[in-house]
Design an enzyme around this catalytic site. Structure first.
Site, short mmCIF file in Angstrom:
data_model
loop_
_atom_site.label_atom_id
_atom_site.label_comp_id
_atom_site.label_asym_id
_atom_site.label_seq_id
_atom_site.Cartn_x
_atom_site.Cartn_y
_atom_site.Cartn_z
N TRP A 138 49.80 -22.98 -28.07
CA TRP A 138 49.59 -22.05 -26.70
C TRP A 138 48.12 -21.03 -26.90
CZ3 TRP A 138 52.44 -16.88 -25.20
CH2 TRP A 138 52.35 -16.55 -26.33
N ASP A 139 47.77 -20.15 -27.95
CA ASP A 139 47.75 -19.16 -28.49
C ASP A 139 46.13 -19.56 -27.23
OD1 ASP A 139 48.89 -19.55 -30.37
OD2 ASP A 139 47.19 -18.40 -31.40
N GLU B 252 58.99 -15.58 -32.02
CA GLU B 252 59.92 -16.40 -32.49
C GLU B 252 60.63 -15.65 -33.37
OE1 GLU B 252 55.94 -18.55 -34.95
OE2 GLU B 252 55.98 -19.34 -33.28
N LYS C 107 58.92 -10.43 -32.73
CA LYS C 107 57.81 -10.71 -33.30
C LYS C 107 56.58 -10.09 -32.33
CE LYS C 107 55.74 -14.36 -35.79
NZ LYS C 107 55.55 -15.50 -36.10
N GLN C 108 56.77 -10.82 -31.58
CA GLN C 108 55.70 -10.10 -30.66
C GLN C 108 56.44 -10.46 -28.65
OE1 GLN C 108 55.17 -14.32 -32.13
NE2 GLN C 108 54.09 -14.42 -30.42
C1 BGC Z 1 52.98 -16.98 -33.68
C2 BGC Z 1 52.86 -18.16 -32.64
C3 BGC Z 1 51.12 -18.43 -32.47
C4 BGC Z 1 50.65 -18.57 -34.37
C5 BGC Z 1 49.40 -19.73 -34.27
C6 BGC Z 1 52.14 -17.60 -35.07
O1 BGC Z 1 52.58 -16.83 -35.92
O2 BGC Z 1 54.56 -16.56 -33.74
O3 BGC Z 1 53.10 -17.18 -31.04
O4 BGC Z 1 51.30 -19.59 -31.91
O5 BGC Z 1 51.01 -17.90 -34.71
O6 BGC Z 1 48.32 -18.52 -33.77
#
Ligand code: BGC
Length: 759
Positions: A352-353, A479, A591-592
């Site tokens: 989804w990035d 996550e 985490k984000q």
């Molecule tokens: C993130 C995801 C991301 C992936 C790839 C993971 O560490 O939590 O949101 O899509 O990295 O960049």
């Protein structure tokens, strides 16, 4: 640092070698080559010697201890393809190694205007022979199959013959690290050599992946300015050309043209490789540099951002935009990987990035490449439909969390398949493209089906509960919390998806009923189903906490204990490498950005004070262990009025790879974060938003900057913005009138018109 356009390094610090391999990669969206040394390092230094082709993959089986229903059996993985970097210079029987003899001068520089990486060496051999060598590399933006290396060799104090050995090698392996889930695991040996040929001074290796049977070839031709004799050698995995360069010339130019062809894009990798090697090797290197620079100047003209202030930040910003341009796929079968084509982190997968962090930049600054990224999702729609069926849904499309060809590659479903929000993210990006460009034809051809099929999934996984539409058992972007009911981000994106599906259906039914009839036949979409979409989005449940006046991340989030940040030593971050997932899931710890990101993407859903309260709440408990986090917090800090904090988060994004702040740049650059840097400026400090009837700005210049200038394309018009401390100027350099809102005033800005607003 010479200037902001050049990223340089003068050290041979062994701790930086791996990171610099990623930093100095050269790519063109098709091929990417890490910044390895042609002559290699001494064995004691670690290297990840890599060359990658976007979307060129192997299928590898996934082994589970306890495999459950509809877990993917295999996954795709990017392949480290045939190596064409090897070049050795031999004097008096001794191979040049800058780690031996005397190194009088050394530098490596990436020139982001020319699109060329240059390594310069001034070296004295153990026998006293002095050489000045300039090695230039580029992955051509005009001839995507071409990776070229140019040697400019000056014999400073001698005129004896030198030997240049140039090889191509099929003896390659993928990089694996079983202890880091962000890096590849499993088998390293993926490619095996099919054939090696040497004919008419052309060397060719053809290799194949074992399971997917994908074929790749490198075809190499050299051009040398001096008189030479050449012999060829081959082993079962390598081909070598040995050039003995005769005395007589002080300066020798030696060029290695490598053509990469693969069976996914080329009908015949062998003959097309040969033809291209013959024709492209006739183009002088200077000409290739010139066209590369022209290509980039078109890009910079649209994309460049100028900040009057810190030069290191300016450089970081340019580097990030440059890398995005280098990394993005140029055909409809490839996208942009989490690490670009600079390394093997996340195994060359698309996430989804792309939609949430990278497409905004391309949509507003280089829409022709944005279209390719969107078409890629259209092209994998069939597989997403198949996945929906596998997942037990009756209809719709379930886009894979991580993938190359469109099949789900995630083996850890709580932080993979459960991230259904990717469906909403994809639909959202189509709408953003539409609102920014007005290109309804593209939506009709490649967007509507995706928007309807993604919308259907919400009906499949959601349900009405006491009149409200709820979505259970999903994972949001964060996550560190998995499989929850009513993740705010997911629900709000689902709402957006369902709303636009109904809206576009109604619009097309009124304007182009013939098309809707045809589409109904194709995907069986009917009025009744669309009315259900409408009912679901109008009654979408969005969690809200009366007491805190925030949107909880999900139904259970606020009932958990808060993570003990005080007693977590700094070496325990990122948490994912130091705690079992269940430990992490039990606490309020992010985490984000999750809800905060949703408040950015769909900001009109809630009032400002809820956005602000939520920001204050989540900021305290977010680790930013994902590189996708800081940009979202920077944008939203600008929004809620914390400009200093916004600046702090922006800095984190701007030099993340150049300064290796996450400690894993060796595995590749972080492309989502790079898009995030641009967003922190344009969506953050300039406050840009794309609304249905206008585009809006809400400028807030950071204290330390004197000026910020940037441009973007809105409905085909090039709009230039210049923000100063006291005022902002906006010029429409396009041909048509646009609606622009600055702060709370709406302007009509016609062609050539400039407006000036006090900040
Ligand atoms: C993130 C995801 C991301 C992936 C790839 C993971 O560490 O939590 O949101 O899509 O990295 O960049």
């Amino acid at each position: 640092m010479e200037n902001e356009w050049i990223v340089s390094d003068y050290s041979l610090d062994e701790n930086k070698l791996l990171k610099n391999e990623s930093i100095f990669n050269v790519s063109n969206g098709y091929i990417g080559i890490r910044g390895n040394f042609e002559e290699k390092y001494p064995e004691k230094y670690k290297t990840i010697r890599g060359t990658y082709i976007n979307a060129f993959y192997e299928d590898t089986p996934i082994t589970y201890g306890e495999k459950a229903y509809a877990f993917p059996d295999s996954m795709q993985k990017i392949v480290n393809v045939i190596d064409s970097q090897d070049i050795d210079i031999i004097i008096d029987g001794q191979k040049l190694s800058i780690f031996q003899g005397t190194l009088k001068d050394f530098s490596r520089k990436l020139d982001m205007k020319k699109g060329c990486y240059i390594r310069e060496i001034w070296w004295v051999s153990p026998s006293g022979k002095e050489l000045k060598i300039k090695i230039s590399r580029l992955a051509s933006l005009d001839h995507l199959e071409l990776f070229v290396i140019h040697y400019d060799i000056e014999k400073v104090n001698f005129d004896e013959e030198i030997i240049i050995e140039s090889s191509i090698s099929g003896d390659v392996e993928n990089f694996i690290d079983d202890n880091d889930p962000r890096v590849g695991t499993g088998h390293a040996k993926i490619l095996s050599v099919n054939s090696i040929t040497l004919e008419d001074e052309i060397m060719q290796i053809v290799s194949q992946t074992k399971n997917a049977k994908n074929i790749v070839a490198v075809t190499t031709k050299h051009v040398c300015s001096s008189t030479y004799e050449c012999i060829f050698e081959k082993t079962d995995k390598k081909a070598k050309s040995i050039f003995t360069i005769k005395p007589g010339k002080k300066v020798i130019n030696f060029i290695k043209y490598n053509i990469y062809t693969d069976s996914l894009r080329h009908a015949d990798v062998v003959s097309i490789g040969e033809e291209k090697a013959k024709s492209i090797s006739k183009i002088p290197f200077e000409m290739l540099v010139k066209t590369q620079e022209e290509h980039l100047s078109e890009f910079w003209n649209l994309a460049d951002i100028d900040i009057e202030g810190d030069e290191k930040l300016r450089q970081g910003l340019k580097y990030n935009l440059y890398q995005l341009f280098q990394a993005v796929g140029r055909d409809d079968r490839s996208n942009i990987t989490a690490k670009g084509l600079s390394g093997e982190g996340y195994e060359g997968h698309y996430f989804w990035d792309t939609e949430i962090y990278i497409l905004p930049f391309f949509i507003l600054c280089y829409p022709k490449l944005a279209k390719g990224l969107l078409r890629y999702r259209y092209n994998i729609l069939g597989l997403a439909r198949q996945r929906a069926l596998e997942m037990g849904h009756k209809k719709g499309a379930a886009y894979p969390w991580r993938t190359i060809i469109g099949k789900e590659c995630s083996s850890y479903f709580p932080a993979g398949t459960a991230q259904y929000h990717i469906n909403g993210d994809i639909a959202y990006s189509y709408i953003q493209y539409y609102l920014a460009t007005g290109d309804l034809d593209f939506i009709k051809e490649f967007g509507l089906e995706v928007i309807f099929e993604t919308a259907r999934i919400w009906i499949e996984i959601g349900h009405f509960d006491k009149g409200l539409f709820k979505i259970d058992a999903v994972t949001g972007p964060d996550e560190y919390t998995a499989i929850v009911n009513n993740n705010y981000y997911t629900n709000v994106m689902a709402k957006f998806n369902l709303k636009w599906a109904s809206k576009l259906y109604d619009e097309f039914r009124n304007k182009d009923s013939e098309f809707i009839r045809e589409l109904s036949k194709r995907i069986n979409i009917e009025e009744k189903e669309v009315r259900l979409f409408e009912k679901a989005y109008k009654n979408m449940y969005l969690p809200y906490d009366e007491e805190l006046k925030i949107n909880p991340q999900d139904d259970s989030f606020l009932h958990k204990a808060i993570w003990d940040f005080e007693n977590t030593p700094s070496e325990n971050y990122p948490l994912l490498l130091n705690y079992h997932p269940l430990t992490i899931y039990r606490y309020q710890v992010l985490k984000q950005a999750d809800t905060v990101l949703a408040h950015f993407l769909v900001e009109d859903e809630v009032e400002f004070n809820i956005i602000k309260n939520s920001y204050d709440y989540y900021e305290k408990i977010t680790t930013h262990d994902s590189s996708l986090s800081c940009a979202a917090y920077s944008i939203m800090a600008s929004k809620v009025g914390y400009t200093d904090l916004a600046y702090k988060y922006f800095i984190e994004t701007a030099r993340l790879d150049l300064d290796d702040t996450h400690g894993n740049t060796k595995d590749g650059i972080h492309t989502a974060n790079m898009g995030g840097t641009w967003m922190s400026i344009v969506y953050g400090f300039a406050g840009l938003r794309i609304k249905e009837d206008y585009i809006s700005l809400s400028p807030k210049l950071p204290e330390v900057w004197e000026q910020l200038k940037f441009g973007f394309l809105y409905k085909g018009n090039h709009i230039k913005v210049s923000m100063k401390k006291d005022k902002t100027e906006i010029i429409n350099e396009g041909d048509s009138r646009i609606n622009l809102r600055v702060n709370s005033i709406l302007y009509e800005v016609s062609r050539g018109k400039k407006i000036q607003v006090q900040n």
